[in-house]
Design a protein around this motif. Structure first.
Motif, mmCIF file in Angstrom:
data_model
loop_
_atom_site.group_PDB
_atom_site.id
_atom_site.type_symbol
_atom_site.label_atom_id
_atom_site.label_comp_id
_atom_site.label_asym_id
_atom_site.label_seq_id
_atom_site.Cartn_x
_atom_site.Cartn_y
_atom_site.Cartn_z
ATOM 1 N N ILE A 83 -10.547 -0.419 2.519
ATOM 2 C CA ILE A 83 -9.286 -0.337 2.835
ATOM 3 C C ILE A 83 -9.081 0.758 3.963
ATOM 4 N N ALA A 84 -8.577 0.282 5.251
ATOM 5 C CA ALA A 84 -8.562 1.002 6.244
ATOM 6 C C ALA A 84 -7.255 1.346 7.120
ATOM 7 N N THR A 85 -6.122 0.642 6.623
ATOM 8 C CA THR A 85 -4.881 0.715 7.467
ATOM 9 C C THR A 85 -3.721 1.239 6.457
ATOM 10 N N ASP A 86 -3.737 0.883 5.065
ATOM 11 C CA ASP A 86 -2.964 1.232 4.626
ATOM 12 C C ASP A 86 -3.426 1.612 3.140
ATOM 13 N N LEU A 87 -3.254 3.221 2.681
ATOM 14 C CA LEU A 87 -4.180 3.445 1.768
ATOM 15 C C LEU A 87 -3.406 3.003 0.234
ATOM 16 N N ARG A 88 -2.195 2.585 0.583
ATOM 17 C CA ARG A 88 -1.386 1.990 -0.798
ATOM 18 C C ARG A 88 -2.045 0.829 -1.367
ATOM 19 N N VAL A 89 -3.011 0.227 -0.416
ATOM 20 C CA VAL A 89 -3.561 -1.082 -0.711
ATOM 21 C C VAL A 89 -4.608 -0.491 -1.841
ATOM 22 N N ALA A 90 -5.260 0.394 -1.572
ATOM 23 C CA ALA A 90 -6.320 0.874 -2.569
ATOM 24 C C ALA A 90 -5.790 0.737 -4.050
ATOM 25 N N LYS A 91 -4.645 1.130 -4.207
ATOM 26 C CA LYS A 91 -3.845 1.286 -5.578
ATOM 27 C C LYS A 91 -3.692 -0.125 -6.171
ATOM 28 N N MET A 92 -3.406 -1.068 -5.316
ATOM 29 C CA MET A 92 -3.139 -2.271 -5.766
ATOM 30 C C MET A 92 -4.380 -2.776 -6.012
ATOM 31 N N CYS A 93 -5.406 -2.724 -5.260
ATOM 32 C CA CYS A 93 -6.874 -3.259 -5.721
ATOM 33 C C CYS A 93 -7.290 -2.689 -6.941
ATOM 34 N N GLU A 94 -6.993 -1.426 -7.277
ATOM 35 C CA GLU A 94 -7.360 -0.765 -8.455
ATOM 36 C C GLU A 94 -6.672 -1.581 -9.618
ATOM 37 N N ARG A 95 -5.466 -1.938 -9.551
ATOM 38 C CA ARG A 95 -4.744 -2.539 -10.490
ATOM 39 C C ARG A 95 -4.994 -3.623 -10.885
ATOM 40 N N VAL A 96 -5.706 -4.559 -9.913
ATOM 41 C CA VAL A 96 -6.423 -5.911 -10.235
ATOM 42 C C VAL A 96 -7.671 -5.833 -10.876
ATOM 43 N N GLY A 97 -8.516 -4.683 -10.868
ATOM 44 C CA GLY A 97 -9.777 -4.392 -11.205
ATOM 45 C C GLY A 97 -11.119 -3.813 -10.262
ATOM 46 N N PHE A 98 -10.565 -3.694 -9.288
ATOM 47 C CA PHE A 98 -11.460 -3.127 -8.237
ATOM 48 C C PHE A 98 -11.821 -1.807 -8.682
ATOM 49 N N LYS A 99 -13.271 -1.309 -8.212
ATOM 50 C CA LYS A 99 -13.695 -0.037 -8.665
ATOM 51 C C LYS A 99 -13.885 0.605 -7.429
ATOM 52 N N ARG A 100 -13.683 1.846 -7.426
ATOM 53 C CA ARG A 100 -14.163 2.641 -5.900
ATOM 54 C C ARG A 100 -15.801 2.890 -6.164
ATOM 55 N N SER A 101 -16.317 2.525 -5.029
ATOM 56 C CA SER A 101 -17.624 2.673 -5.170
ATOM 57 C C SER A 101 -18.715 3.179 -3.961
ATOM 58 N N ALA A 102 -17.720 3.478 -2.985
ATOM 59 C CA ALA A 102 -18.375 4.449 -1.768
ATOM 60 C C ALA A 102 -17.378 4.779 -0.960
ATOM 61 N N ILE A 103 -17.667 5.650 0.109
ATOM 62 C CA ILE A 103 -17.146 6.378 0.976
ATOM 63 C C ILE A 103 -17.612 5.523 2.512
ATOM 64 N N ALA A 104 -16.621 4.847 3.134
ATOM 65 C CA ALA A 104 -16.913 4.372 4.349
ATOM 66 C C ALA A 104 -16.948 5.443 5.511
ATOM 67 N N MET A 105 -17.932 5.500 6.225
ATOM 68 C CA MET A 105 -17.601 6.449 7.493
ATOM 69 C C MET A 105 -18.248 5.528 8.565
ATOM 70 N N THR A 106 -17.659 6.109 9.870
ATOM 71 C CA THR A 106 -17.891 5.495 11.221
ATOM 72 C C THR A 106 -18.301 6.552 12.167
ATOM 73 N N TYR A 107 -19.541 6.344 12.827
ATOM 74 C CA TYR A 107 -19.920 7.031 13.942
ATOM 75 C C TYR A 107 -19.674 6.398 15.375
ATOM 76 N N PHE A 108 -18.799 6.661 16.034
ATOM 77 C CA PHE A 108 -18.654 5.817 17.470
ATOM 78 C C PHE A 108 -19.904 6.673 18.466
ATOM 79 N N LEU A 109 -20.755 5.567 18.416
ATOM 80 C CA LEU A 109 -21.866 6.003 19.660
ATOM 81 C C LEU A 109 -21.297 5.727 21.162
ATOM 82 N N GLN A 110 -20.585 5.022 21.345
ATOM 83 C CA GLN A 110 -19.713 4.850 22.863
ATOM 84 C C GLN A 110 -18.175 5.184 22.588
ATOM 85 N N GLU A 111 -17.638 5.830 23.488
ATOM 86 C CA GLU A 111 -16.481 5.759 23.570
ATOM 87 C C GLU A 111 -15.556 4.600 24.019
ATOM 88 N N ALA A 112 -14.432 4.043 23.443
ATOM 89 C CA ALA A 112 -13.861 2.965 23.845
ATOM 90 C C ALA A 112 -13.229 2.789 25.171
#
Length: 112
Positions: A83-112
């Motif tokens: 879930i990256a752009t709209d955190l409300r989607v996480a609530k919908m996913c939980e309602r259909v049975g998804f479980k929170r399992s990790a924290i995703a993190m990104t390190y940008f090695l090069q600037e865009a």
């Protein structure tokens, strides 16, 4: 959007789902079928899931359930989404049975 169909599409590993209302496409999902790197279990990884803002009123939940049923029928044992752009989607996913399992993190090695 330029998926590497020569790698994934021709082998049937990239699934495309489209949801339509009165013939008009209002949402889509691209799902990769792969194997867990640790135990080779068949899993699904979401690449892109999108629902037009004017149709985010329950259709997304039904769409998600449809996709999950198809993945289960294909033998997948887990489906992973980010879930990256709209955190409300996480609530919908939980309602259909998804479980929170990790924290995703990104390190940008090069600037865009």
């Amino acid at each position: 959007f330029k998926p590497r169909l020569n790698v994934y599409g021709s082998a049937g590993h990239l699934l495309c789902f489209v949801v339509r209302v009165e013939g008009e496409a209002v949402g889509y999902a691209f799902i990769w079928l792969t194997q867990d790197m640790h135990n080779s279990e068949p899993i699904a990884m979401e690449d892109t899931i999108y629902m037009r803002p004017d149709h985010r009123n329950g259709i997304g939940r039904r769409f998600t359930k449809h996709i999950l049923a198809e993945l289960k029928a294909r033998g997948c044992v887990r489906a992973h989404v980010t879930i990256a752009t709209d955190l409300r989607v996480a609530k919908m996913c939980e309602r259909v049975g998804f479980k929170r399992s990790a924290i995703a993190m990104t390190y940008f090695l090069q600037e865009a």
